[in-house]
Structure formats: structure tokens, C-alpha cells
Motif scaffolding. Structure first.
Motif, PDB file in Angstrom:
ATOM      1  N   LEU A 299     -17.851 -19.124 -24.341  1.00 40.34           N
ATOM      2  CA  LEU A 299     -17.345 -20.850 -24.975  1.00 40.34           C
ATOM      3  C   LEU A 299     -18.189 -21.496 -25.488  1.00 40.34           C
ATOM      4  O   LEU A 299     -17.827 -22.149 -27.109  1.00 40.34           O
ATOM      5  CB  LEU A 299     -17.322 -21.453 -23.233  1.00 40.34           C
ATOM      6  CG  LEU A 299     -16.385 -21.115 -22.908  1.00 40.34           C
ATOM      7  CD1 LEU A 299     -16.330 -22.645 -21.887  1.00 40.34           C
ATOM      8  CD2 LEU A 299     -14.928 -22.129 -22.770  1.00 40.34           C
ATOM      9  N   LEU A 300     -19.518 -20.716 -26.614  1.00 39.60           N
ATOM     10  CA  LEU A 300     -19.868 -21.148 -27.143  1.00 39.60           C
ATOM     11  C   LEU A 300     -20.205 -20.642 -28.682  1.00 39.60           C
ATOM     12  O   LEU A 300     -19.891 -20.913 -29.332  1.00 39.60           O
ATOM     13  CB  LEU A 300     -21.912 -19.932 -26.774  1.00 39.60           C
ATOM     14  CG  LEU A 300     -23.008 -20.872 -27.526  1.00 39.60           C
ATOM     15  CD1 LEU A 300     -22.314 -21.823 -27.189  1.00 39.60           C
ATOM     16  CD2 LEU A 300     -23.873 -19.861 -27.071  1.00 39.60           C
ATOM     17  N   LYS A 301     -19.251 -19.163 -27.854  1.00 40.30           N
ATOM     18  CA  LYS A 301     -18.489 -18.500 -29.826  1.00 40.30           C
ATOM     19  C   LYS A 301     -17.828 -19.315 -30.377  1.00 40.30           C
ATOM     20  O   LYS A 301     -17.337 -19.842 -31.286  1.00 40.30           O
ATOM     21  CB  LYS A 301     -18.228 -17.466 -29.566  1.00 40.30           C
ATOM     22  CG  LYS A 301     -17.573 -16.191 -30.310  1.00 40.30           C
ATOM     23  CD  LYS A 301     -17.128 -14.675 -30.103  1.00 40.30           C
ATOM     24  CE  LYS A 301     -16.682 -14.269 -31.168  1.00 40.30           C
ATOM     25  NZ  LYS A 301     -16.348 -12.861 -31.338  1.00 40.30           N
ATOM     26  N   PHE A 305     -17.471 -21.393 -34.347  1.00 39.54           N
ATOM     27  CA  PHE A 305     -15.878 -21.577 -34.693  1.00 39.54           C
ATOM     28  C   PHE A 305     -15.217 -22.905 -35.151  1.00 39.54           C
ATOM     29  O   PHE A 305     -14.710 -22.721 -36.105  1.00 39.54           O
ATOM     30  CB  PHE A 305     -15.374 -19.910 -34.539  1.00 39.54           C
ATOM     31  CG  PHE A 305     -13.656 -20.147 -34.665  1.00 39.54           C
ATOM     32  CD1 PHE A 305     -13.606 -19.340 -35.913  1.00 39.54           C
ATOM     33  CD2 PHE A 305     -12.496 -21.115 -34.363  1.00 39.54           C
ATOM     34  CE1 PHE A 305     -12.398 -19.045 -36.467  1.00 39.54           C
ATOM     35  CE2 PHE A 305     -11.088 -20.354 -34.831  1.00 39.54           C
ATOM     36  CZ  PHE A 305     -10.999 -19.953 -36.206  1.00 39.54           C
ATOM     37  N   LEU A 306     -14.915 -22.857 -33.888  1.00 36.39           N
ATOM     38  CA  LEU A 306     -14.333 -24.736 -34.073  1.00 36.39           C
ATOM     39  C   LEU A 306     -15.035 -25.368 -35.168  1.00 36.39           C
ATOM     40  O   LEU A 306     -14.204 -25.671 -35.361  1.00 36.39           O
ATOM     41  CB  LEU A 306     -13.705 -25.110 -32.785  1.00 36.39           C
ATOM     42  CG  LEU A 306     -13.239 -24.605 -31.764  1.00 36.39           C
ATOM     43  CD1 LEU A 306     -12.813 -25.418 -30.422  1.00 36.39           C
ATOM     44  CD2 LEU A 306     -11.386 -24.544 -32.741  1.00 36.39           C
ATOM     45  N   VAL A 334     -22.667 -23.870 -44.726  1.00 33.72           N
ATOM     46  CA  VAL A 334     -21.973 -23.757 -43.880  1.00 33.72           C
ATOM     47  C   VAL A 334     -22.306 -22.189 -43.160  1.00 33.72           C
ATOM     48  O   VAL A 334     -22.731 -21.861 -41.727  1.00 33.72           O
ATOM     49  CB  VAL A 334     -20.865 -24.235 -43.312  1.00 33.72           C
ATOM     50  CG1 VAL A 334     -20.488 -24.037 -42.066  1.00 33.72           C
ATOM     51  CG2 VAL A 334     -20.933 -26.081 -43.599  1.00 33.72           C
ATOM     52  N   ASP A 335     -21.667 -21.502 -44.128  1.00 28.54           N
ATOM     53  CA  ASP A 335     -21.445 -20.384 -43.336  1.00 28.54           C
ATOM     54  C   ASP A 335     -23.061 -19.354 -43.231  1.00 28.54           C
ATOM     55  O   ASP A 335     -23.479 -18.877 -43.103  1.00 28.54           O
ATOM     56  CB  ASP A 335     -20.667 -19.365 -44.537  1.00 28.54           C
ATOM     57  CG  ASP A 335     -19.056 -19.630 -44.648  1.00 28.54           C
ATOM     58  OD1 ASP A 335     -18.829 -20.900 -43.093  1.00 28.54           O
ATOM     59  OD2 ASP A 335     -18.302 -19.404 -45.744  1.00 28.54           O
ATOM     60  N   ASP A 336     -23.865 -20.659 -44.211  1.00 26.16           N
ATOM     61  CA  ASP A 336     -25.459 -19.421 -44.701  1.00 26.16           C
ATOM     62  C   ASP A 336     -26.142 -19.678 -43.362  1.00 26.16           C
ATOM     63  O   ASP A 336     -27.221 -19.576 -43.217  1.00 26.16           O
ATOM     64  CB  ASP A 336     -25.801 -19.555 -45.909  1.00 26.16           C
ATOM     65  CG  ASP A 336     -25.055 -19.130 -47.506  1.00 26.16           C
ATOM     66  OD1 ASP A 336     -24.360 -18.222 -46.338  1.00 26.16           O
ATOM     67  OD2 ASP A 336     -25.186 -19.336 -48.107  1.00 26.16           O
TER      68      ASP A 336
END
Length: 786
Positions: A299-301, A305-306, A334-336
Motif C-alpha cells: 500500500l505504501l508503494k 505511485f498514485l 517529483v521524480d528526483d
């Protein structure tokens, strides 16, 4: 489906407030869009009269057919400079964690103030998400460290109990081991012992395990290979020393009445036996802990992602509305960031999978991953089909009963009283059960509609919970069986061929009861066995209270049983009617028996006494005075039930006064507890006056209607005190069934708001997982993982 709805549907309900507020950010974009539309120039270029009108875009300079990518890159290079996103340093911000801040470079443009507000709000949402995610990852790391210590103790316990022969699978280069435990068992092999293989992990050139890289890498326990030479490696096994067992306590005593009594009577715990039974219980407890931990990681993953996807979507909407190119810079940030670059959760998931498969699935990956990732429960069309079939059959049987009763002129028949006194109470038992199941199915439907995580609240194993269709199917099936038995009973009374067999029609209700009991306790994996056994287990805990630890399913079921007092009295009537009643002649002397009259008190008290005992157990364990007050509330209800039962059996002024006083006090206490404690309502200073701050149902009037209905339906006891035993068109037993049905309906309304309040409490504390007690507890902190 639009992304907003998909985003909401995939949220963890208890973490809903920690997700990016996508809908709120869309409102800021709508404000920008409205401003753009109000101030937009004419979309048509001015052209000579009579000529073809063309769009302005057709008059742009031609970019050419060659060097297309370079031209686009050069043309958009300056346009991309819309925002600058930077991380605020801890020294500058003064907070414990870094924050991200977006500098909007086009604030001087027309309408720039709207976009500036949007980016401020966007930064707030992003910092909120990163802060929550970072906190949860830190919790996960602490739990992983604790589970590592538990695994060390488990392996040491396995070595102590099973005394295996440890063999090492040597790689091609050759491996030398000097670990004392390994050398001891390698040199002292004995026949009949288990062979416990130690498998080398893959390593990179630096001697570290291959797990990937990221900014939040952590040191992981395991077998580490250190390079000694070019081709020769020495293996250092982190097998736990048996010395660990001297510093642990095994907490696997089953929660049974016997263990509870032992804990009360014995002042000290017995010594550790290190038996196979203890090992088996430890493995089961630790396996459950790994399953819960893996679910939390998943759920944390999904949360990471969401939210990344949501920020990407909202920035694309911004680009589309403003015709700017800001999404690339923001999405790159956001990606970094910690949210996008930290792969700690993924790495721990891989380690959990490997550990679970090896230690709890005997190396079978298919079985292990099947336990870690249970299949999603699919809706089956046959359930809908059978539900429609049974519902239609129930309606047809009701019509058939009405026709038979009209043909026999039951209402004007001299045998009407005999049938209502002897047969109707037998069938009313199943009517109470069906009505309760219908109410519970409605509860499940609305819990799902308003995203109340009822499987988690009840502690039901994932994938085994019943939906409202399944509960309706069971209720309609029981309805068909009950109505079919009633029709056959009436038909046998009409048929001259079976009328002479006096006992056969009277045994139909008893046969129906036996069938229902056989289905309930059937050990075979049919008719929702896991749900049936879960119900039986909770019911047994209620009966044995306070000897079992009280969980929410136990006291929730006990509350349901307090609304089924009349059903318990129907079971009592079954025993009397078929035990020492003359059922062959359809007569009984139950009301004249002193034993039966005494048990009318006892049977009515049992459900309430279970709740009193549960409250006392929770008061003893949690030291919360609220549980003591709750127990007093149920005790006042016991007094009211006893007084009303005495008034029914001995109708005099003394019993009536005591019944009025006790029932009035119990009604006030129970109503206050329902509305204020169980539902969390009647808060005058909340954002929703006289309700509570957070509500799941948008229409606030529903809560006020529910409160009024709860009060009115609780006053159904007044018919007993007022002496209204029957009406000209309603027999006494039918009046009792009607009042009992009103109480079941009230309980169904109570169920929804009770679980809604519990769900909102979980949301406020971000409590999305149940805590599994670990099997080992360390006496001191001297033995830490190195």
C-alpha cells in the motif's frame, strides 16, 4: 473513468487525507480557465470581406521539414522557463525536513496571480505527501529491523529444537567457513537430523548484495561476501548465536479461558521449554506478521505511485489550460524527490518475498507469493442469478401462504389461536435472522459506497469478506427454506392424506432448525466456510467472556445478540415444545412451567451479560474508566429487561413501577451512549453543528433522521409497560414479533453509524493495518543486529 474518480477509488481509505487533494487543485485550474476565457482574444483572424476565414494558427511561420527536433527544442527552450522548483534547506526553513518551493516566473503576466496561488497550493500538497511518505518509510524501516531480530531468534529456536545438520552449498570458487555454529554441525553430522542449507547471495564487485541504489539505501542483514582475493571469497554467515535464546521471552500463549485463568492464578511464567509446539506457534505468529508487513509495503508503494501520477496529471492539465510547458520541470522534481527516487520500499519488499518464500513456504515461490499476494475477489454472476431466483421464489411463496390462509379462513378459524401460540413462534425465529441479514446486507452496501473499510475493522482475512450480494443470497435462501417449510406445514394440514399423521406437520420446523444448524457447523469448504467459522469463533468468544481478549468483532457481535433476545426465547420455546410439550396435539404448557418462566429471565439476560463481562475485561486490561461506565449501562439494561419480563409474567402495580423506572433510566443511558459515544454525534462546537467535524454522508439531514429513529425505536418497550399485549387484528405473538423486528431495524441503523465513527477514528490516526503481536520479546537491548 476519469482520473479523479480512479484516483479516489484506489486510495487507502485510512490515508485519504494524506493523498494529494486532486479535486481541490482542479478548482484552482478552473479559476485560471475561467479567467482565460473571459480575457481571451477573438479566435478568428481578421480577413477581407467575402474571403475564407482562417484560424490564426494557419498564419504561423513554417518550421520546415528538416531539423524538426532541434527547432522544437530551441523554440520551447525559453517557453519552458515558467517555473523554478528548489528544495528549501533546513537552515533556511527551520524545520526538521526539507520542503520544496516553486518560483513562478510569469507572475507579471495577465492572470498570473491565479497561477501563483495554484503553485503555492501545489507545493503545500506535495510537501504534505512527501512528509507523510517519509514518515511511513521510517516506520517501515523500524519494523523491518524488528522483524530481522525476530527472524534471528526464530532461526536460533529452529536450531535449538530441530538440531539440524547445516551444510553449505559451495560456489565454484570455493568457500571456507569458520563460523562456530556451522563448523559444529558440519563436523558432527548425525543421522536423522535435518539438513539446513545456507545459500550464498549474489554479490557485486564491491562485495555488497545486489539490491539497486537510491538516496535512501539502508544496511540490510544477511550473508555478506567480502573479497579476499581475485577469485577466492570468504563467507561470513550472520546465523544467530544460540545465546540469543537467553535474552528472549516467547509470547505465544494462546488466548484461551485456561491460559487466562493461569495468568490470573499464577504469579510467574513457566520456564521456556523450546518445544516443537512452541516453534510451530512462533512460526504461525511470525508468518502473520510478515503478511501484514508486506501488505503495508504494498500500500505504501501504491501510495507513492498514485501521488506521482496525480502530480503528473494535474501539471498536464495546467499546461493544457495555460498553454505553457511547466509540467516537465515539475514532474522532473517529483521524480528526483524522496517520493520518486527512494526505492527503499521496493527493496524491502524483495527481501520480504525472499525471506517468506524460503522460511515460511519451504522454498516454493508459487505458494509463498500466493500467500503474500492473494487474488482479488471477483464478483460472480451466479451469485446475482441465484439471488434473483431465491428472491423471486420468496415472493411466490409469500403469495402461496396468503392464498392458503385465505382458503383455510385462518383469521376466522377457531384454531387461529392454537396456530399462533404453537407454530408461529417456531417460524418467527428464522424471520428474525432473515431480517437481521437483510439489514446487515444494507450496512455492507452503504459501507462500500462510502468507502468504510469494514474488512479491516472486523479483522477479516483479505479476500474472504462477504459482500452485500452474498449476505442477501444467504438471507434469501434461508427465506425460501422458511417459507417453503411454512407452506408445506399448511399444505399437510389441508391434505386429508397427511392430516391423520399428526406429528409429521409439527416436525417440519424442527427439521428446518436442524438443517440450518448443520449448514452453520458444516466442516466442509462450502457455503462460505471461512465466514461461518469466523462467526462461530466470535460467538464462542462472546459466550466465554471475559476469559478471551476482547476484539471489535467480538463486542460488535455481542451488541447484535442484544437485539435478538426474542430469537433466544424462540430457541427456548423450541426446547420446551419438542422436549416436554405435546407437539402431536399442537399444545404446550410452557408458560405454566416454573422452569420455563425462570429461563425467560436467564435467556434475556445472557446477551447483555456477555457485554458486561467484555467491558470488565477491557477495563481490567486498558484501565479506561469508559469501559466501566459502558458496563454499568448494560447492567442497567439487564435490570430493565428483568423488570419488564416480571411485568409480563406478573402483571401488578409494583412490577409496573419498577419497569417504568428501570426502563426509563436504561433508555436515557443507552440513547446518550449511542449518539455521543458510539456515533460521535451531538457535538455543539463541531464544524457541522450538533453532529461531528467529519461526515461521510453529504446530506446532513440523514444523521438527524437517524438520531430521531434511534430514540423512537428504543421506546418500543413502552408497549409492554403500557399493557398493550395485542390488537384486534394482531395476535399477542405477532405483536411480540413486531416489537422484536423494530429492535432489529434499530440495530441495523446503529451498525452503519457505529462503523462509520470507527472508520473516521482510524482515518484520523492513519491506522490502516492491524498490529500483530510478535512472538519474541527481548529482555534487554544488548544483542543488536551488527
Amino acid at each position: 473513468m476519469k482520473f479523479g474518480k480512479e484516483f479516489s477509488s484506489q486510495m487507502v481509505p485510512e490515508w485519504q487525507q494524506a493523498y494529494m487533494d486532486y479535486n481541490n487543485l482542479k478548482t484552482y485550474l478552473k479559476d485560471i480557465s475561467k479567467f482565460k476565457r473571459r480575457n481571451a482574444p477573438s479566435p478568428m483572424a481578421a480577413t477581407p470581406r467575402g474571403s475564407l476565414r482562417r484560424r490564426i494558427s494557419l498564419y504561423r511561420a513554417f518550421s520546415g521539414l528538416t531539423n524538426r527536433y532541434n527547432n522544437i527544442k530551441n523554440s520551447t527552450e525559453n517557453e519552458d522557463e515558467v517555473i523554478l522548483v528548489s528544495e528549501v534547506n533546513e537552515e533556511e526553513d527551520g524545520s526538521d525536513s526539507g520542503k520544496y518551493q516553486t518560483l513562478f516566473l510569469k507572475s507579471d503576466d495577465e492572470g498570473g496571480e491565479y497561477e501563483l496561488v495554484f503553485f503555492r497550493r501545489l507545493d503545500e500538497e506535495f510537501n504534505k505527501v512527501v512528509r507523510f511518505y517519509k514518515g511511513k518509510v521510517e516506520e517501515v524501516l523500524k519494523e523491518a529491523e524488528e522483524l530481522s531480530k525476530q527472524m534471528n531468534a526464530l532461526i536460533a529456536l529452529r536450531i535449538k529444537v530441530e538440531k539440524p545438520v547445516v551444510g553449505f552449498q559451495k560456489p565454484a570458487t570455493g568457500v571456507v567457513s569458520s563460523h562456530p555454529i556451522v563448523s559444529h554441525f558440519v563436523n558432527d553430522k548425525e543421522p536423522g537430523r535435518l539438513n539446513m542449507d545456507v545459500i550464498e547471495e549474489e554479490t557485486n564487485s564491491d562485495g555488497q548484495t545486489e539490491h539497486g541504489s537510491g538516496e535512501c539505501n539502508a544496511k540490510e542483514p544477511g550473508i555478506q561476501m567480502q573479497p579476499i582475493g581475485k577469485n577466492v571469497k570468504t563467507a561470513t554467515f550472520n546465523l544467530p548465536s544460540l545465546e540469543v535464546l537467553n535474552h528472549i521471552k516467547i509470547n505465544v500463549s494462546p488466548e484461551t479461558p485456561v491460559s487466562t485463568l493461569k495468568a490470573i492464578l499464577m504469579s510467574s511464567n513457566s520456564d521456556l521449554r523450546f518445544s516443537r509446539e512452541e516453534l510451530k506457534k512462533v512460526e504461525e505468529r511470525l508468518k502473520q506478521a510478515f503478511l501484514e508487513f508486506y501488505q503495508k509495503l504494498g500500500l505504501l508503494k501504491s501510495y507513492s505511485f498514485l501521488n506521482q501520477l496525480a502530480f503528473s496529471k494535474i501539471m498536464k492539465k495546467y499546461d493544457k489550460i495555460t498553454l505553457r510547458y511547466a509540467s516537465r520541470a515539475y514532474v522532473k522534481m517529483v521524480d528526483d524527490s524522496y517520493l520518486g527516487s527512494c526505492d527503499e520500499v521496493t527493496r524491502i519488499m524483495e527481501r520480504v518475498e525472499a525471506t517468506f518464500v524460503k522460511h515460511f513456504s519451504n522454498g516454493n515461490r508459487r505458494i509463498g507469493m500466493g500467500s503474500l499476494r492473494p487474488k482479488v475477489k471477483k464478483e460472480k454472476h451466479r451469485i446475482t442469478y441465484l439471488l434473483g431466483l431465491f428472491s423471486g421464489c420468496s415472493i411466490a411463496l409469500i403469495v402461496a401462504i396468503a392464498i392458503i390462509m385465505h382458503a383455510q379462513d385462518v383469521f376466522n378459524s377457531p384454531n387461529r389461536g392454537q396456530y399462533m401460540e404453537n407454530i408461529f413462534p417456531l417460524y418467527s425465529l428464522f424471520g428474525y435472522i432473515v431480517l437481521h441479514m437483510l439489514m446487515f446486507a444494507a450496512n455492507i452496501h452503504y459501507w462500500r459506497r462510502y468507502r468504510v473499510n469494514y474488512p479491516f475493522i472486523f479483522g477479516i482475512k483479505q479476500g474472504t469478506e462477504l459482500g452485500y450480494r452474498e449476505v442477501l443470497l444467504l438471507g434469501s435462501a434461508l427465506s425460501v427454506m422458511t417459507l417453503g417449510a411454512a407452506v408445506s406445514n399448511l399444505d399437510m394440514n389441508m391434505d386429508p392424506r397427511t392430516r391423520s399423521f399428526k406429528s409429521l406437520p409439527e416436525l417440519v420446523p424442527l427439521g428446518l432448525l436442524l438443517v440450518v444448524l448443520l449448514i452453520t457447523f458444516c466442516p466442509f469448504n462450502i457455503i462460505y466456510r471461512s465466514s461461518r467459522f469466523f462467526f462461530i469463533q466470535s460467538a464462542f468468544h462472546c459466550i466465554c467472556a471475559p476469559l478471551y481478549k476482547v476484539n471489535l468483532p467480538d463486542f460488535f457481535l455481542a451488541d447484535q445478540l442484544t437485539s435478538q433476545v426474542q430469537a433466544f426465547r424462540s430457541i427456548q420455546f423450541y426446547i420446551c415444545y419438542y422436549g416436554w410439550g405435546n407437539f402431536k396435539t399442537r399444545t404446550n404448557n410452557c408458560q405454566e412451567s416454573e422452569i420455563f418462566r425462570t429461563f425467560l429471565y436467564v435467556v434475556a439476560i445472557i446477551p447483555y451479560w456477555c457485554r458486561v463481562a467484555q467491558c470488565l475485561r477491557r477495563l481490567f486490561e486498558e484501565k479506561d474508566l469508559g469501559h466501566g461506565l459502558n458496563g454499568l449501562k448494560y447492567f442497567s439494561t439487564i435490570a430493565a429487561v428483568v423488570m419488564r419480563t416480571g411485568l409480563e409474567l406478573q402483571n401488578n402495580a409494583t412490577w409496573k413501577i419498577m419497569a417504568w423506572a428501570s426502563s426509563g433510566f436504561a433508555t436515557i443511558a443507552n440513547t446518550y451512549w449511542d449518539l455521543v459515544i458510539d456515533w460521535g454525534l451531538l457535538q455543539p462546537k463541531s464544524k457541522n453543528p450538533w453532529l461531528r467535524d467529519k461526515l461521510l454522508i453529504p446530506n446532513k439531514s440523514v444523521y438527524f433522521v437517524a438520531m430521531v429513529l434511534n430514540v423512537l425505536l428504543r421506546l418500543a418497550w413502552m408497549q409492554t409497560v403500557l399493557g398493550v399485549r395485542q390488537l384486534p387484528f394482531l395476535h399477542r405473538t405477532a405483536m411480540i414479533a413486531l416489537v422484536a423486528s423494530l429492535e432489529i431495524i434499530r440495530r441495523g441503523i446503529w451498525n452503519f453509524f457505529r462503523l462509520e465513527n470507527e472508520h473516521l477514528n482510524n482515518v484520523g490516526k492513519y491506522r490502516a493495518f492491524k498490529s500483530v503481536p510478535l512472538p519474541f520479546s527481548y529482555y534487554d537491548d544488548q544483542n543488536k543486529d551488527e
